[in-house]
Design a protein around this motif. Structure first.
Motif, PDB file in Angstrom:
ATOM      1  N   TRP A 166       2.354  12.511  57.242  1.00 25.04           N
ATOM      2  CA  TRP A 166       3.300  12.456  56.874  1.00 25.04           C
ATOM      3  C   TRP A 166       4.001  14.421  56.342  1.00 25.04           C
ATOM      4  N   TYR A 167       4.857  14.705  56.504  1.00 26.57           N
ATOM      5  CA  TYR A 167       5.532  16.458  56.611  1.00 26.57           C
ATOM      6  C   TYR A 167       6.630  15.490  56.521  1.00 26.57           C
ATOM      7  N   GLY A 168       7.023  16.562  55.549  1.00 24.85           N
ATOM      8  CA  GLY A 168       8.777  16.951  54.864  1.00 24.85           C
ATOM      9  C   GLY A 168       9.056  17.952  54.958  1.00 24.85           C
ATOM     10  N   LYS A 169      10.823  18.646  55.039  1.00 28.69           N
ATOM     11  CA  LYS A 169      11.018  20.441  54.513  1.00 28.69           C
ATOM     12  C   LYS A 169      12.125  19.977  54.507  1.00 28.69           C
ATOM     13  N   ASP A 170      12.574  20.614  53.504  1.00 26.55           N
ATOM     14  CA  ASP A 170      14.207  20.954  52.603  1.00 26.55           C
ATOM     15  C   ASP A 170      14.870  21.389  53.991  1.00 26.55           C
ATOM     16  N   ILE A 171      15.833  21.548  54.507  1.00 23.07           N
ATOM     17  CA  ILE A 171      16.584  22.376  54.669  1.00 23.07           C
ATOM     18  C   ILE A 171      18.271  22.602  54.798  1.00 23.07           C
ATOM     19  N   THR A 172      17.794  22.481  52.683  1.00 20.20           N
ATOM     20  CA  THR A 172      19.575  23.063  52.765  1.00 20.20           C
ATOM     21  C   THR A 172      20.008  24.184  52.752  1.00 20.20           C
ATOM     22  N   ALA A 173      19.088  25.282  52.862  1.00 21.73           N
ATOM     23  CA  ALA A 173      18.781  26.631  53.009  1.00 21.73           C
ATOM     24  C   ALA A 173      18.733  27.360  54.249  1.00 21.73           C
TER      25      ALA A 173
END
Length: 182
Positions: A166-173
């Protein structure tokens, strides 16, 4: 005199598309055949049958990759659809990336990077702050692409016979220029 030629990644354009369109359905069938055949070859020593492909597509429909539950993207190289990705809304802050595919003949031309940059932008347009995905361990090229574009391994958030990592990525920037160029 210097002659400037466009980078092959400049030939890619990604936009939202109807997941039910003929182009989308053709790419989804090709995606499913590709990942299913790879699995069957690894575990069963053979390719999938047409019946197994049809059954798999029926058991895992993509109709939720449309409003109001998600969206679907098509990547075009030289005007022709050669890649796709879907986003499924999981909650107010999180979308799930699925059905990521670039045709073999167009791999290595920057299409995967362009597709993932468009995924980030589309996810933000849905109000998401995070993208998650699950994949199989044997899909090493996809896993490398995700890692190059800021995805990191996270604890399991789903279960299923093909969810192995499983992978995740923060995309707030906002995306950087590097993300767009790869």
């Amino acid at each position: 005199m210097t002659i400037s030629t466009p980078r092959t990644s400049d030939l890619w354009a990604v936009s939202r598309a109807d997941v039910g369109s003929a182009e989308a359905q053709a790419l989804l069938r090709e995606y499913y055949s590709d990942v299913a055949n790879r699995y069957y070859r690894l575990h069963l020593g053979r390719d999938c049958t047409d019946e197994e492909i049809e059954s798999g597509l029926a058991d895992s429909p993509s109709d939720d990759l449309a409003e109001p539950t998600g969206l679907f993207l098509l990547g075009r190289h030289g005007g022709e659809a050669h890649s796709c990705a879907g986003l499924r809304i999981r909650d107010a802050d999180t979308v799930e990336l699925t059905r990521v595919f670039v045709r073999h003949a167009r791999r290595g031309t920057g299409g995967g990077g362009r597709l993932l940059a468009a995924v980030d932008e589309a996810a933000r347009s849905l109000g998401a702050e995070r993208i998650v995905l699950d994949t199989r361990l044997d899909l090493v090229e996809a896993r490398a692409l995700y890692a190059r574009h800021g995805y990191r391994e996270i604890p399991a958030y789903s279960s299923g016979p093909y969810a192995q990592v499983w992978y995740g990525k923060d995309i707030t920037a906002p995306a950087t220029g590097r993300d767009m160029a790869e």
